[in-house]
Design a protein around this motif. Structure first.
Motif, PDB file in Angstrom:
ATOM      1  N   THR A 141      21.817  45.819  69.689  1.00 33.67           N
ATOM      2  CA  THR A 141      22.720  45.385  70.760  1.00 33.67           C
ATOM      3  C   THR A 141      23.562  46.556  71.246  1.00 33.67           C
ATOM      4  O   THR A 141      23.761  46.748  72.455  1.00 33.67           O
ATOM      5  CB  THR A 141      23.633  44.256  70.257  1.00 33.67           C
ATOM      6  N   LEU A 142      24.052  47.356  70.302  1.00 34.95           N
ATOM      7  CA  LEU A 142      24.817  48.549  70.657  1.00 34.95           C
ATOM      8  C   LEU A 142      23.956  49.529  71.438  1.00 34.95           C
ATOM      9  O   LEU A 142      24.397  50.109  72.443  1.00 34.95           O
ATOM     10  CB  LEU A 142      25.357  49.213  69.391  1.00 34.95           C
ATOM     11  N   LEU A 143      22.714  49.705  70.985  1.00 41.39           N
ATOM     12  CA  LEU A 143      21.821  50.663  71.631  1.00 41.39           C
ATOM     13  C   LEU A 143      21.553  50.283  73.087  1.00 41.39           C
ATOM     14  O   LEU A 143      21.511  51.150  73.968  1.00 41.39           O
ATOM     15  CB  LEU A 143      20.515  50.755  70.848  1.00 41.39           C
ATOM     16  N   ARG A 144      21.390  48.997  73.355  1.00 42.25           N
ATOM     17  CA  ARG A 144      21.168  48.558  74.741  1.00 42.25           C
ATOM     18  C   ARG A 144      22.357  48.940  75.614  1.00 42.25           C
ATOM     19  O   ARG A 144      22.187  49.395  76.747  1.00 42.25           O
ATOM     20  CB  ARG A 144      20.972  47.046  74.795  1.00 42.25           C
ATOM     21  N   ASP A 145      23.561  48.759  75.103  1.00 44.22           N
ATOM     22  CA  ASP A 145      24.738  49.068  75.909  1.00 44.22           C
ATOM     23  C   ASP A 145      24.924  50.574  76.052  1.00 44.22           C
ATOM     24  O   ASP A 145      25.445  51.043  77.071  1.00 44.22           O
ATOM     25  CB  ASP A 145      25.982  48.429  75.292  1.00 44.22           C
ATOM     26  N   ILE A 146      24.495  51.339  75.055  1.00 47.95           N
ATOM     27  CA  ILE A 146      24.491  52.794  75.177  1.00 47.95           C
ATOM     28  C   ILE A 146      23.567  53.213  76.321  1.00 47.95           C
ATOM     29  O   ILE A 146      23.902  54.084  77.127  1.00 47.95           O
ATOM     30  CB  ILE A 146      24.063  53.453  73.851  1.00 47.95           C
ATOM     31  N   VAL A 147      22.396  52.576  76.398  1.00 48.60           N
ATOM     32  CA  VAL A 147      21.458  52.870  77.490  1.00 48.60           C
ATOM     33  C   VAL A 147      22.108  52.573  78.834  1.00 48.60           C
ATOM     34  O   VAL A 147      21.973  53.347  79.795  1.00 48.60           O
ATOM     35  CB  VAL A 147      20.157  52.063  77.318  1.00 48.60           C
ATOM     36  N   ARG A 148      22.823  51.449  78.911  1.00 53.71           N
ATOM     37  CA  ARG A 148      23.491  51.092  80.173  1.00 53.71           C
ATOM     38  C   ARG A 148      24.454  52.194  80.615  1.00 53.71           C
ATOM     39  O   ARG A 148      24.471  52.595  81.791  1.00 53.71           O
ATOM     40  CB  ARG A 148      24.260  49.779  79.991  1.00 53.71           C
ATOM     41  N   ILE A 149      25.253  52.699  79.679  1.00 51.55           N
ATOM     42  CA  ILE A 149      26.237  53.729  80.009  1.00 51.55           C
ATOM     43  C   ILE A 149      25.545  55.040  80.407  1.00 51.55           C
ATOM     44  O   ILE A 149      25.922  55.688  81.388  1.00 51.55           O
ATOM     45  CB  ILE A 149      27.196  53.946  78.828  1.00 51.55           C
ATOM     46  N   LEU A 150      24.526  55.423  79.651  1.00 52.25           N
ATOM     47  CA  LEU A 150      23.803  56.651  79.967  1.00 52.25           C
ATOM     48  C   LEU A 150      23.120  56.558  81.329  1.00 52.25           C
ATOM     49  O   LEU A 150      23.095  57.531  82.094  1.00 52.25           O
ATOM     50  CB  LEU A 150      22.762  56.946  78.881  1.00 52.25           C
ATOM     51  N   ALA A 151      22.574  55.373  81.642  1.00 53.24           N
ATOM     52  CA  ALA A 151      21.856  55.201  82.910  1.00 53.24           C
ATOM     53  C   ALA A 151      22.807  55.229  84.102  1.00 53.24           C
ATOM     54  O   ALA A 151      22.380  55.525  85.227  1.00 53.24           O
ATOM     55  CB  ALA A 151      21.065  53.899  82.896  1.00 53.24           C
ATOM     56  N   GLU A 152      24.073  54.928  83.881  1.00 56.78           N
ATOM     57  CA  GLU A 152      25.046  55.057  84.971  1.00 56.78           C
ATOM     58  C   GLU A 152      25.148  56.498  85.437  1.00 56.78           C
ATOM     59  O   GLU A 152      25.381  56.774  86.615  1.00 56.78           O
ATOM     60  CB  GLU A 152      26.427  54.571  84.503  1.00 56.78           C
ATOM     61  N   ARG A 153      24.963  57.438  84.504  1.00 55.22           N
ATOM     62  CA  ARG A 153      25.092  58.859  84.818  1.00 55.22           C
ATOM     63  C   ARG A 153      23.739  59.473  85.220  1.00 55.22           C
ATOM     64  O   ARG A 153      23.654  60.208  86.197  1.00 55.22           O
ATOM     65  CB  ARG A 153      25.663  59.602  83.614  1.00 55.22           C
ATOM     66  N   TRP A 154      22.685  59.181  84.428  1.00 54.03           N
ATOM     67  CA  TRP A 154      21.418  59.882  84.629  1.00 54.03           C
ATOM     68  C   TRP A 154      20.296  59.009  85.177  1.00 54.03           C
ATOM     69  O   TRP A 154      19.197  59.500  85.409  1.00 54.03           O
ATOM     70  CB  TRP A 154      20.986  60.546  83.323  1.00 54.03           C
ATOM     71  N   GLY A 155      20.541  57.731  85.390  1.00 55.67           N
ATOM     72  CA  GLY A 155      19.567  56.856  86.037  1.00 55.67           C
ATOM     73  C   GLY A 155      18.198  56.890  85.382  1.00 55.67           C
ATOM     74  O   GLY A 155      18.067  56.771  84.160  1.00 55.67           O
ATOM     75  N   PRO A 156      17.129  57.083  86.173  1.00 56.03           N
ATOM     76  CA  PRO A 156      15.769  57.041  85.625  1.00 56.03           C
ATOM     77  C   PRO A 156      15.413  58.221  84.735  1.00 56.03           C
ATOM     78  O   PRO A 156      14.322  58.253  84.171  1.00 56.03           O
ATOM     79  CB  PRO A 156      14.888  57.021  86.887  1.00 56.03           C
ATOM     80  N   ARG A 157      16.336  59.176  84.573  1.00 55.17           N
ATOM     81  CA  ARG A 157      16.080  60.273  83.643  1.00 55.17           C
ATOM     82  C   ARG A 157      16.492  59.904  82.215  1.00 55.17           C
ATOM     83  O   ARG A 157      16.428  60.723  81.309  1.00 55.17           O
ATOM     84  CB  ARG A 157      16.789  61.544  84.101  1.00 55.17           C
ATOM     85  N   VAL A 158      16.895  58.659  82.042  1.00 54.35           N
ATOM     86  CA  VAL A 158      17.044  58.076  80.706  1.00 54.35           C
ATOM     87  C   VAL A 158      15.775  57.281  80.431  1.00 54.35           C
ATOM     88  O   VAL A 158      15.450  56.351  81.173  1.00 54.35           O
ATOM     89  CB  VAL A 158      18.275  57.156  80.613  1.00 54.35           C
ATOM     90  N   VAL A 159      15.042  57.657  79.391  1.00 58.37           N
ATOM     91  CA  VAL A 159      13.770  57.003  79.068  1.00 58.37           C
ATOM     92  C   VAL A 159      13.886  56.336  77.702  1.00 58.37           C
ATOM     93  O   VAL A 159      14.203  56.988  76.705  1.00 58.37           O
ATOM     94  CB  VAL A 159      12.599  58.001  79.062  1.00 58.37           C
ATOM     95  N   VAL A 160      13.639  55.035  77.679  1.00 59.07           N
ATOM     96  CA  VAL A 160      13.694  54.252  76.447  1.00 59.07           C
ATOM     97  C   VAL A 160      12.286  54.115  75.884  1.00 59.07           C
ATOM     98  O   VAL A 160      11.380  53.626  76.560  1.00 59.07           O
ATOM     99  CB  VAL A 160      14.280  52.846  76.715  1.00 59.07           C
ATOM    100  N   VAL A 161      12.079  54.573  74.651  1.00 56.92           N
ATOM    101  CA  VAL A 161      10.816  54.353  73.955  1.00 56.92           C
ATOM    102  C   VAL A 161      10.989  53.068  73.149  1.00 56.92           C
ATOM    103  O   VAL A 161      11.672  53.051  72.118  1.00 56.92           O
ATOM    104  CB  VAL A 161      10.462  55.547  73.044  1.00 56.92           C
ATOM    105  N   ASP A 162      10.395  51.996  73.663  1.00 55.21           N
ATOM    106  CA  ASP A 162      10.692  50.646  73.168  1.00 55.21           C
ATOM    107  C   ASP A 162       9.627  50.209  72.175  1.00 55.21           C
ATOM    108  O   ASP A 162       8.568  49.686  72.550  1.00 55.21           O
ATOM    109  CB  ASP A 162      10.757  49.688  74.362  1.00 55.21           C
ATOM    110  N   THR A 163       9.912  50.389  70.908  1.00 53.39           N
ATOM    111  CA  THR A 163       8.907  50.198  69.869  1.00 53.39           C
ATOM    112  C   THR A 163       8.427  48.754  69.756  1.00 53.39           C
ATOM    113  O   THR A 163       7.234  48.490  69.676  1.00 53.39           O
ATOM    114  CB  THR A 163       9.470  50.657  68.509  1.00 53.39           C
ATOM    115  N   SER A 164       9.336  47.808  69.742  1.00 49.53           N
ATOM    116  CA  SER A 164       8.964  46.396  69.598  1.00 49.53           C
ATOM    117  C   SER A 164       9.522  45.552  70.737  1.00 49.53           C
ATOM    118  O   SER A 164       9.726  44.355  70.581  1.00 49.53           O
ATOM    119  CB  SER A 164       9.465  45.855  68.255  1.00 49.53           C
ATOM    120  N   ASN A 165       9.771  46.190  71.871  1.00 48.25           N
ATOM    121  CA  ASN A 165      10.335  45.505  73.045  1.00 48.25           C
ATOM    122  C   ASN A 165      11.699  44.879  72.755  1.00 48.25           C
ATOM    123  O   ASN A 165      12.100  43.932  73.435  1.00 48.25           O
ATOM    124  CB  ASN A 165       9.379  44.430  73.566  1.00 48.25           C
TER     125      ASN A 165
END
Length: 310
Positions: A141-165
């Motif tokens: 849950t924390l990791l998802r929100d970290i992605v949200r914050i990072l994507a605000e700055r770097w957009g599609p240059r944030v890439v999530v490798v989603d092991t189990s979706n």
């Protein structure tokens, strides 16, 4: 402010449709407070609400398990299944003969705001981050929100490798909560493919940040090391009660500076600049200088961390 992201009611309803009617009647009233459902053959229905276990008087039958199996449409090689467009995870237990004897359902939620105390470290420090914590403390849950914050700055240059979706949800389209970050799914079996997808993310898609859940299997650690040496930031989670547990995990040694526990020193610099220990849901301990924290641990000292909470 911490809040459930809009759309949870729709996703929760999609989960309820996969349950036998009597199970749904038992758990549905708890709504967003429902965390997990355990259905074991011949045992009472068990479920967790706000961290507290509850039990029904009625026992789970083969028909109940088959109901869920047919509704989710089968399981992958790793015995997991998802529900398209949601963050829920359905996992099965099998007997030695391959018969299904149990099902565990994790109620996935996108909770906005849980990573807000980390915003300065995520956006201003510029270093990679290792997140350590035991199960059921909200790492994903924390990791998802970290992605949200990072994507605000770097957009599609944030890439999530989603092991189990689990980060971006099941289905071809990633959960709206992590967009505009991009998501790369990992084929089964994940333990043999996660490293390969991390490599493809770095080599093919020019990321600023790569986000990975649960490193420590086969080649994924080596690819995280490669990313850091190429100037790509990595945000990754690893199992452990404390930072010391990560240090004592040989699988993680390549990204922790190849520590020698007997000599009390490390051979190289760690791939991660910072570390975060998840103490409990919404409670964190940040080590802004991971190299110093590791050296303290190797010398038998307790490293100093910054306590944060939401």
């Amino acid at each position: 402010m911490v809040r459930l992201r809009e759309g949870f009611d729709r996703e929760f309803a999609a989960l309820m449709e996969k349950l036998p009617p009597w199970v749904r009647k038992e758990v549905e009233p708890h709504g967003a407070k429902l965390e997990e459902i355990a259905m074991d053959l011949g045992a009472p229905l068990a479920y967790t609400v706000d961290g507290a276990p509850r039990f029904s008087e009625r026992e789970i039958t083969k028909e109940d398990l088959s109901f869920v199996l047919h509704r989710v449409g089968g399981f992958k090689e790793n015995n997991r299944a998802g529900i398209e467009g949601t963050l829920h995870r359905v996992s099965r237990i099998q007997s030695a003969l391959g018969e299904m004897t149990g099902i565990t359902i994790r109620v996935g939620k996108f909770v906005e705001g849980v990573a807000e105390p980390l915003r300065p470290y995520l956006l201003e420090s510029g270093g990679s981050l290792l997140v350590v914590g035991p199960p059921r403390t909200g790492k994903t849950t924390l990791l998802r929100d970290i992605v949200r914050i990072l994507a605000e700055r770097w957009g599609p240059r944030v890439v999530v490798v989603d092991t189990s979706n689990e980060i971006g949800g099941d289905g071809l389209t990633a959960h709206p909560g992590i967009r505009p970050a991009r998501r790369m799914q990992v084929p089964d079996p994940p333990s043999r493919n996660q490293g390969r997808i991390i490599y493809q993310a770095i080599a093919n898609h020019s990321p600023e940040v790569v986000v990975v859940d649960e490193i420590g299997y086969n080649e994924d650690v080596q690819e995280c090391l490669t990313a850091s040496r190429r100037g790509v930031r990595v945000v990754a989670t690893a199992h452990g009660e404390r930072l010391l547990d990560a240090l004592e995990n040989p699988a993680l040694h390549p990204v922790l500076g190849e520590p020698d526990l007997r000599e009390g020193r490390r051979r190289t610099r760690p791939s991660f600049g910072m570390a975060l220990q998840v103490v409990a849901k919404g409670r964190y301990l940040v080590y802004p200088d991971l190299a110093q924290a590791l050296d303290d641990l190797l010398q038998g000292r307790e490293p100093e961390g910054v306590e944060l909470s939401v």
